[in-house]
Write a protein that holds these residues in place. Sequence first.
Motif, PDB file in Angstrom:
ATOM      1  N   THR A  72       8.904   5.131   9.544  1.00 23.61           N
ATOM      2  CA  THR A  72       9.018   6.437  10.180  1.00 23.61           C
ATOM      3  C   THR A  72       8.141   7.473   9.494  1.00 23.61           C
ATOM      4  OG1 THR A  72      11.267   5.935  10.867  1.00 23.61           O
ATOM      5  CG2 THR A  72      10.626   8.248  10.839  1.00 23.61           C
ATOM      6  N   VAL A  73       8.134   7.458   8.162  1.00 22.62           N
ATOM      7  CA  VAL A  73       7.388   8.483   7.415  1.00 22.62           C
ATOM      8  C   VAL A  73       5.899   8.412   7.724  1.00 22.62           C
ATOM      9  CG1 VAL A  73       6.669   9.161   5.108  1.00 22.62           C
ATOM     10  CG2 VAL A  73       9.076   8.724   5.577  1.00 22.62           C
ATOM     11  N   THR A  74       5.359   7.207   7.768  1.00 19.10           N
ATOM     12  CA  THR A  74       3.912   7.056   7.988  1.00 19.10           C
ATOM     13  C   THR A  74       3.574   6.721   9.428  1.00 19.10           C
ATOM     14  OG1 THR A  74       3.923   4.702   7.461  1.00 19.10           O
ATOM     15  CG2 THR A  74       3.673   6.232   5.618  1.00 19.10           C
TER      16      THR A  74
ATOM     17  N   GLY B  12       0.803  -1.217   0.000  1.00 17.09           N
ATOM     18  CA  GLY B  12       0.000   0.000   0.000  1.00 17.09           C
ATOM     19  C   GLY B  12       0.835   1.266   0.000  1.00 17.09           C
ATOM     20  N   VAL B  13       2.071   1.164  -0.484  1.00 17.38           N
ATOM     21  CA  VAL B  13       2.961   2.312  -0.526  1.00 17.38           C
ATOM     22  C   VAL B  13       3.681   2.319  -1.865  1.00 17.38           C
ATOM     23  CG1 VAL B  13       4.819   1.008   0.615  1.00 17.38           C
ATOM     24  CG2 VAL B  13       4.853   3.512   0.645  1.00 17.38           C
ATOM     25  N   ILE B  14       3.772   3.494  -2.465  1.00 17.18           N
ATOM     26  CA  ILE B  14       4.484   3.573  -3.737  1.00 17.18           C
ATOM     27  C   ILE B  14       5.991   3.522  -3.486  1.00 17.18           C
ATOM     28  CG2 ILE B  14       2.612   4.841  -4.853  1.00 17.18           C
ATOM     29  CD1 ILE B  14       4.193   7.392  -4.508  1.00 17.18           C
ATOM     30  N   LEU B  15       6.705   3.091  -4.513  1.00 18.25           N
ATOM     31  CA  LEU B  15       8.126   2.823  -4.348  1.00 18.25           C
ATOM     32  C   LEU B  15       8.900   4.057  -3.886  1.00 18.25           C
ATOM     33  CD1 LEU B  15      10.414   0.841  -4.545  1.00 18.25           C
ATOM     34  CD2 LEU B  15      10.611   1.391  -6.989  1.00 18.25           C
ATOM     35  N   SER B  16       8.577   5.211  -4.447  1.00 14.93           N
ATOM     36  CA  SER B  16       9.340   6.418  -4.101  1.00 14.93           C
ATOM     37  C   SER B  16       9.187   6.777  -2.628  1.00 14.93           C
ATOM     38  CB  SER B  16       8.907   7.585  -4.984  1.00 14.93           C
ATOM     39  OG  SER B  16       7.534   7.879  -4.789  1.00 14.93           O
ATOM     40  N   VAL B  17       8.027   6.524  -2.079  1.00 12.47           N
ATOM     41  CA  VAL B  17       7.815   6.811  -0.657  1.00 12.47           C
ATOM     42  C   VAL B  17       8.596   5.817   0.180  1.00 12.47           C
ATOM     43  CG1 VAL B  17       6.109   6.883   1.208  1.00 12.47           C
ATOM     44  CG2 VAL B  17       5.585   7.900  -1.024  1.00 12.47           C
ATOM     45  N   PHE B  18       8.532   4.548  -0.170  1.00 14.09           N
ATOM     46  CA  PHE B  18       9.282   3.554   0.593  1.00 14.09           C
ATOM     47  C   PHE B  18      10.767   3.834   0.516  1.00 14.09           C
ATOM     48  CE2 PHE B  18       9.594  -0.370   2.834  1.00 14.09           C
ATOM     49  CZ  PHE B  18      10.795  -0.940   2.431  1.00 14.09           C
ATOM     50  N   TRP B  19      11.213   4.236  -0.676  1.00 10.91           N
ATOM     51  CA  TRP B  19      12.633   4.516  -0.871  1.00 10.91           C
ATOM     52  C   TRP B  19      13.115   5.599   0.078  1.00 10.91           C
ATOM     53  CZ3 TRP B  19      15.100   2.425  -5.459  1.00 10.91           C
ATOM     54  CH2 TRP B  19      16.457   2.719  -5.535  1.00 10.91           C
ATOM     55  N   SER B  20      12.276   6.594   0.309  1.00  8.97           N
ATOM     56  CA  SER B  20      12.664   7.742   1.129  1.00  8.97           C
ATOM     57  C   SER B  20      12.373   7.543   2.618  1.00  8.97           C
ATOM     58  CB  SER B  20      11.936   8.996   0.643  1.00  8.97           C
ATOM     59  OG  SER B  20      10.539   8.863   0.846  1.00  8.97           O
ATOM     60  N   ASP B  21      11.872   6.373   2.960  1.00  5.41           N
ATOM     61  CA  ASP B  21      11.468   6.135   4.336  1.00  5.41           C
ATOM     62  C   ASP B  21      12.617   5.589   5.171  1.00  5.41           C
ATOM     63  OD1 ASP B  21       8.381   4.611   5.645  1.00  5.41           O
ATOM     64  OD2 ASP B  21       9.891   5.886   6.576  1.00  5.41           O
ATOM     65  N   ASN B  22      12.662   5.991   6.420  1.00  7.58           N
ATOM     66  CA  ASN B  22      13.547   5.369   7.399  1.00  7.58           C
ATOM     67  C   ASN B  22      12.757   4.240   8.046  1.00  7.58           C
ATOM     68  OD1 ASN B  22      15.262   7.454   6.791  1.00  7.58           O
ATOM     69  ND2 ASN B  22      14.995   8.526   8.719  1.00  7.58           N
TER      70      ASN B  22
ATOM     71  N   VAL C 210      15.555  -1.073  18.368  1.00 10.66           N
ATOM     72  CA  VAL C 210      16.576  -2.073  18.088  1.00 10.66           C
ATOM     73  C   VAL C 210      17.524  -1.593  16.991  1.00 10.66           C
ATOM     74  CG1 VAL C 210      17.003  -4.417  17.261  1.00 10.66           C
ATOM     75  CG2 VAL C 210      15.082  -3.975  18.793  1.00 10.66           C
ATOM     76  N   ALA C 211      16.963  -1.219  15.848  1.00 14.70           N
ATOM     77  CA  ALA C 211      17.801  -0.833  14.714  1.00 14.70           C
ATOM     78  C   ALA C 211      16.990  -0.008  13.735  1.00 14.70           C
ATOM     79  CB  ALA C 211      18.367  -2.068  14.023  1.00 14.70           C
ATOM     80  N   GLU C 212      17.720   0.754  12.924  1.00 13.78           N
ATOM     81  CA  GLU C 212      17.084   1.599  11.927  1.00 13.78           C
ATOM     82  C   GLU C 212      17.980   1.696  10.711  1.00 13.78           C
ATOM     83  OE1 GLU C 212      17.240   5.859  12.523  1.00 13.78           O
ATOM     84  OE2 GLU C 212      15.137   6.040  11.913  1.00 13.78           O
ATOM     85  N   VAL C 213      17.363   1.725   9.526  1.00 19.53           N
ATOM     86  CA  VAL C 213      18.086   2.010   8.297  1.00 19.53           C
ATOM     87  C   VAL C 213      17.426   3.229   7.666  1.00 19.53           C
ATOM     88  CG1 VAL C 213      16.713   0.305   7.002  1.00 19.53           C
ATOM     89  CG2 VAL C 213      18.900   1.108   6.083  1.00 19.53           C
TER      90      VAL C 213
END
Length: 115
Positions: free
Chosen positions: A100-102, A25-35, A50-53
Amino acid sequence: VQLQASGGGSVQVGGSLRLSCTASGVILSVFWSDNMGWYRQAPGKEREFVAEVTDSGARNYADFVKGRFTISKDNARRRVYLQMDGLKPEDTAVYYCRSTVTNSWGQGTLVTVSS
């Protein structure tokens, strides 16, 4: 966005598991920019980081998993992974992935480490 976590299970001390989190339910560009991050909650305790990318590929870890866990992100597949090696009984918890974004959370996957 919906997040589906999987890969949990029961292992013995020193074992390994690989958790996956798939976003839908997320477009690629949004996922790409998400932490994207992984958190965990042990019985009777607060949920903890625990961890973040990050969107640039930087990785941050809690001190208690440094050197044992590795987070990675596959943008094309809209997935985040958490490779967990050298597991300890104190790693027993429900693990959650987070966008993080959503500010969306997955449903959690249980990891149990026995001695």
